[in-house]
Design a protein around this motif. Structure first.
Motif, PDB file in Angstrom:
ATOM      1  N   VAL A 151       0.846  -1.194   0.000  1.00  0.00           N
ATOM      2  CA  VAL A 151       0.000   0.000   0.000  1.00  0.00           C
ATOM      3  C   VAL A 151       0.883   1.247   0.000  1.00  0.00           C
ATOM      4  CG1 VAL A 151      -1.589   1.363   1.430  1.00  0.00           C
ATOM      5  CG2 VAL A 151      -2.043  -1.063   1.029  1.00  0.00           C
ATOM      6  N   GLY A 152       1.928   1.229   0.820  1.00  0.00           N
ATOM      7  CA  GLY A 152       2.836   2.368   0.899  1.00  0.00           C
ATOM      8  C   GLY A 152       3.589   2.639  -0.391  1.00  0.00           C
ATOM      9  N   LEU A 153       3.842   1.600  -1.147  1.00  0.00           N
ATOM     10  CA  LEU A 153       4.514   1.760  -2.444  1.00  0.00           C
ATOM     11  C   LEU A 153       3.541   2.110  -3.573  1.00  0.00           C
ATOM     12  CD1 LEU A 153       7.075  -1.215  -2.327  1.00  0.00           C
ATOM     13  CD2 LEU A 153       7.547   1.237  -2.060  1.00  0.00           C
ATOM     14  N   VAL A 154       2.284   2.309  -3.220  1.00  0.00           N
ATOM     15  CA  VAL A 154       1.223   2.653  -4.165  1.00  0.00           C
ATOM     16  C   VAL A 154       1.122   1.576  -5.251  1.00  0.00           C
ATOM     17  CG1 VAL A 154       0.175   4.512  -5.541  1.00  0.00           C
ATOM     18  CG2 VAL A 154       1.738   5.089  -3.692  1.00  0.00           C
ATOM     19  N   ARG A 155       1.109   0.347  -4.809  1.00  0.00           N
ATOM     20  CA  ARG A 155       0.947  -0.792  -5.718  1.00  0.00           C
ATOM     21  C   ARG A 155      -0.517  -1.217  -5.735  1.00  0.00           C
ATOM     22  NH1 ARG A 155       5.621  -3.033  -8.185  1.00  0.00           N
ATOM     23  NH2 ARG A 155       3.994  -4.526  -8.665  1.00  0.00           N
ATOM     24  N   ARG A 156      -1.023  -1.535  -6.903  1.00  0.00           N
ATOM     25  CA  ARG A 156      -2.413  -1.983  -7.008  1.00  0.00           C
ATOM     26  C   ARG A 156      -2.651  -3.238  -6.187  1.00  0.00           C
ATOM     27  NH1 ARG A 156      -2.449  -1.682 -13.404  1.00  0.00           N
ATOM     28  NH2 ARG A 156      -0.394  -2.413 -12.877  1.00  0.00           N
ATOM     29  N   GLU A 157      -1.650  -4.101  -6.115  1.00  0.00           N
ATOM     30  CA  GLU A 157      -1.790  -5.346  -5.359  1.00  0.00           C
ATOM     31  C   GLU A 157      -1.991  -5.084  -3.877  1.00  0.00           C
ATOM     32  OE1 GLU A 157       0.896  -4.526  -7.178  1.00  0.00           O
ATOM     33  OE2 GLU A 157       0.859  -5.860  -8.909  1.00  0.00           O
ATOM     34  N   GLY A 158      -1.531  -3.934  -3.409  1.00  0.00           N
ATOM     35  CA  GLY A 158      -1.629  -3.598  -1.994  1.00  0.00           C
ATOM     36  C   GLY A 158      -3.056  -3.532  -1.499  1.00  0.00           C
ATOM     37  N   SER A 159      -3.937  -2.887  -2.258  1.00  0.00           N
ATOM     38  CA  SER A 159      -5.324  -2.777  -1.809  1.00  0.00           C
ATOM     39  C   SER A 159      -6.018  -4.137  -1.845  1.00  0.00           C
ATOM     40  CB  SER A 159      -6.092  -1.747  -2.635  1.00  0.00           C
ATOM     41  OG  SER A 159      -6.118  -2.104  -3.986  1.00  0.00           O
ATOM     42  N   TRP A 160      -5.684  -4.960  -2.834  1.00  0.00           N
ATOM     43  CA  TRP A 160      -6.259  -6.299  -2.903  1.00  0.00           C
ATOM     44  C   TRP A 160      -5.790  -7.147  -1.723  1.00  0.00           C
ATOM     45  CZ3 TRP A 160      -3.953 -11.097  -3.225  1.00  0.00           C
ATOM     46  CH2 TRP A 160      -4.818 -12.166  -3.454  1.00  0.00           C
ATOM     47  N   LEU A 161      -4.490  -7.137  -1.450  1.00  0.00           N
ATOM     48  CA  LEU A 161      -3.972  -7.916  -0.329  1.00  0.00           C
ATOM     49  C   LEU A 161      -4.525  -7.401   0.992  1.00  0.00           C
ATOM     50  CD1 LEU A 161      -2.131 -10.142   0.765  1.00  0.00           C
ATOM     51  CD2 LEU A 161      -0.280  -8.456   0.836  1.00  0.00           C
ATOM     52  N   ALA A 162      -4.600  -6.089   1.143  1.00  0.00           N
ATOM     53  CA  ALA A 162      -5.121  -5.506   2.381  1.00  0.00           C
ATOM     54  C   ALA A 162      -6.555  -5.974   2.631  1.00  0.00           C
ATOM     55  CB  ALA A 162      -5.053  -3.983   2.307  1.00  0.00           C
ATOM     56  N   ALA A 163      -7.387  -5.935   1.615  1.00  0.00           N
ATOM     57  CA  ALA A 163      -8.780  -6.362   1.779  1.00  0.00           C
ATOM     58  C   ALA A 163      -8.860  -7.851   2.101  1.00  0.00           C
ATOM     59  CB  ALA A 163      -9.581  -6.042   0.518  1.00  0.00           C
ATOM     60  N   THR A 164      -8.061  -8.645   1.426  1.00  0.00           N
ATOM     61  CA  THR A 164      -8.062 -10.094   1.663  1.00  0.00           C
ATOM     62  C   THR A 164      -7.631 -10.413   3.086  1.00  0.00           C
ATOM     63  OG1 THR A 164      -7.579 -10.494  -0.669  1.00  0.00           O
ATOM     64  CG2 THR A 164      -7.137 -12.300   0.864  1.00  0.00           C
ATOM     65  N   VAL A 165      -6.549  -9.787   3.527  1.00  0.00           N
ATOM     66  CA  VAL A 165      -6.047 -10.021   4.890  1.00  0.00           C
ATOM     67  C   VAL A 165      -7.090  -9.618   5.918  1.00  0.00           C
ATOM     68  CG1 VAL A 165      -4.342  -9.253   6.592  1.00  0.00           C
ATOM     69  CG2 VAL A 165      -3.599  -9.914   4.299  1.00  0.00           C
ATOM     70  N   MET A 166      -7.738  -8.478   5.703  1.00  0.00           N
ATOM     71  CA  MET A 166      -8.707  -8.012   6.697  1.00  0.00           C
ATOM     72  C   MET A 166      -9.952  -8.892   6.738  1.00  0.00           C
ATOM     73  SD  MET A 166      -7.230  -5.870   8.438  1.00  0.00           S
ATOM     74  CE  MET A 166      -8.636  -5.759   9.530  1.00  0.00           C
ATOM     75  N   VAL A 167     -10.426  -9.354   5.593  1.00  0.00           N
ATOM     76  CA  VAL A 167     -11.578 -10.257   5.587  1.00  0.00           C
ATOM     77  C   VAL A 167     -11.226 -11.537   6.337  1.00  0.00           C
ATOM     78  CG1 VAL A 167     -13.010 -11.739   4.110  1.00  0.00           C
ATOM     79  CG2 VAL A 167     -12.699  -9.328   3.539  1.00  0.00           C
ATOM     80  N   MET A 168     -10.041 -12.065   6.077  1.00  0.00           N
ATOM     81  CA  MET A 168      -9.615 -13.288   6.759  1.00  0.00           C
ATOM     82  C   MET A 168      -9.405 -13.038   8.257  1.00  0.00           C
ATOM     83  SD  MET A 168      -7.027 -14.804   3.873  1.00  0.00           S
ATOM     84  CE  MET A 168      -6.367 -16.042   4.959  1.00  0.00           C
TER      85      MET A 168
ATOM     86  N   LEU B 200     -13.006   0.602   0.605  1.00  0.00           N
ATOM     87  CA  LEU B 200     -12.180   1.511  -0.185  1.00  0.00           C
ATOM     88  C   LEU B 200     -11.099   0.803  -1.012  1.00  0.00           C
ATOM     89  CD1 LEU B 200     -11.982   4.344   2.433  1.00  0.00           C
ATOM     90  CD2 LEU B 200     -13.165   4.394   0.247  1.00  0.00           C
ATOM     91  N   SER B 201     -11.090  -0.515  -0.998  1.00  0.00           N
ATOM     92  CA  SER B 201     -10.035  -1.227  -1.720  1.00  0.00           C
ATOM     93  C   SER B 201     -10.124  -1.027  -3.238  1.00  0.00           C
ATOM     94  CB  SER B 201     -10.033  -2.716  -1.371  1.00  0.00           C
ATOM     95  OG  SER B 201     -11.224  -3.327  -1.800  1.00  0.00           O
ATOM     96  N   LEU B 202     -11.303  -1.093  -3.807  1.00  0.00           N
ATOM     97  CA  LEU B 202     -11.428  -0.918  -5.256  1.00  0.00           C
ATOM     98  C   LEU B 202     -11.120   0.521  -5.679  1.00  0.00           C
ATOM     99  CD1 LEU B 202     -11.954  -2.238  -7.947  1.00  0.00           C
ATOM    100  CD2 LEU B 202     -14.403  -1.848  -7.603  1.00  0.00           C
ATOM    101  N   PRO B 203     -11.695   1.547  -5.025  1.00  0.00           N
ATOM    102  CA  PRO B 203     -11.306   2.918  -5.396  1.00  0.00           C
ATOM    103  C   PRO B 203      -9.804   3.173  -5.219  1.00  0.00           C
ATOM    104  CG  PRO B 203     -13.272   2.966  -4.028  1.00  0.00           C
ATOM    105  CD  PRO B 203     -12.775   1.548  -4.037  1.00  0.00           C
ATOM    106  N   LEU B 204      -9.217   2.583  -4.173  1.00  0.00           N
ATOM    107  CA  LEU B 204      -7.783   2.774  -3.947  1.00  0.00           C
ATOM    108  C   LEU B 204      -6.967   2.069  -5.029  1.00  0.00           C
ATOM    109  CD1 LEU B 204      -6.161   4.296  -1.810  1.00  0.00           C
ATOM    110  CD2 LEU B 204      -5.846   2.134  -0.631  1.00  0.00           C
ATOM    111  N   ARG B 205      -7.429   0.916  -5.446  1.00  0.00           N
ATOM    112  CA  ARG B 205      -6.758   0.187  -6.542  1.00  0.00           C
ATOM    113  C   ARG B 205      -6.813   1.006  -7.830  1.00  0.00           C
ATOM    114  NH1 ARG B 205      -5.118  -4.957  -8.067  1.00  0.00           N
ATOM    115  NH2 ARG B 205      -5.564  -5.483 -10.220  1.00  0.00           N
ATOM    116  N   ARG B 206      -7.971   1.600  -8.097  1.00  0.00           N
ATOM    117  CA  ARG B 206      -8.105   2.438  -9.301  1.00  0.00           C
ATOM    118  C   ARG B 206      -7.201   3.661  -9.226  1.00  0.00           C
ATOM    119  NH1 ARG B 206     -14.544   1.773  -9.443  1.00  0.00           N
ATOM    120  NH2 ARG B 206     -14.604  -0.202 -10.568  1.00  0.00           N
ATOM    121  N   ALA B 207      -7.104   4.256  -8.033  1.00  0.00           N
ATOM    122  CA  ALA B 207      -6.221   5.421  -7.873  1.00  0.00           C
ATOM    123  C   ALA B 207      -4.764   5.020  -8.097  1.00  0.00           C
ATOM    124  CB  ALA B 207      -6.389   6.031  -6.486  1.00  0.00           C
ATOM    125  N   ALA B 208      -4.381   3.834  -7.610  1.00  0.00           N
ATOM    126  CA  ALA B 208      -3.009   3.351  -7.826  1.00  0.00           C
ATOM    127  C   ALA B 208      -2.758   3.082  -9.299  1.00  0.00           C
ATOM    128  CB  ALA B 208      -2.749   2.091  -7.001  1.00  0.00           C
TER     129      ALA B 208
END
Length: 140
Positions: free
Chosen positions: A72-89, A125-133
């Motif tokens: 997320v800090g590196l502004v990588r699209r994968e960051g928002s996806w991983l963040a959402a996955t980790v939090m759901v789990m 906010l994971s999808l909007p953040l992914r789009r912003a990245a």
């Protein structure tokens, strides 16, 4: 690298920078919490959860939380996806592992409110953040 990162953050809308900052704070807090659990209880820090997969998952958050924060800090699209996955789990594991409190003492479940609210924030906010990245990556 530093200049590129500064440009990537600068290329983000203000709302996305703020959301990223909240993500970073939340995931680093989670990382510190799990590290402290392991320091206090060792590899069996989560022995109160009878399910071994839950114990393994909570230990793995020492790797997953900072990985999500870095991406997320590196502004990588994968960051928002991983963040959402980790939090759901994470929220699912916490609610499942503590489900006995629903009958024993429901008031104890109140301590799950912060992690649940953070998870809702991250997922919403994971999808909007992914789009912003994706937009920031396209401008460089």
């Amino acid at each position: 690298m530093r200049l590129e990162l500064r440009e990537r953050w600068g290329g983000q809308p203000l709302w996305a920078r703020r959301v990223r900052a909240v993500y970073l704070i939340g995931f680093l807090e989670g990382f510190c919490s799990h590290v402290l659990d392991l320091v206090r209880g060792g590899i069996h820090a989560y022995a109160s959860f009878p399910q071994v997969p839950l114990q393994v998952f909570f230990v793995s958050l020492v790797v997953l939380d900072p990985l999500a924060a870095v991406l997320v800090g590196l502004v990588r699209r994968e960051g928002s996806w991983l963040a959402a996955t980790v939090m759901v789990m994470d929220v699912s594991a916490n609610w499942w592992g503590n489900r006995h409190w629903l009958q024993d003492d429901p008031a104890k479940l109140f301590w799950l409110a912060p992690i649940t609210l953070f998870a809702l924030f991250v997922v919403a906010l994971s999808l909007p953040l992914r789009r912003a990245a994706a937009g920031a990556a396209g401008t460089l």
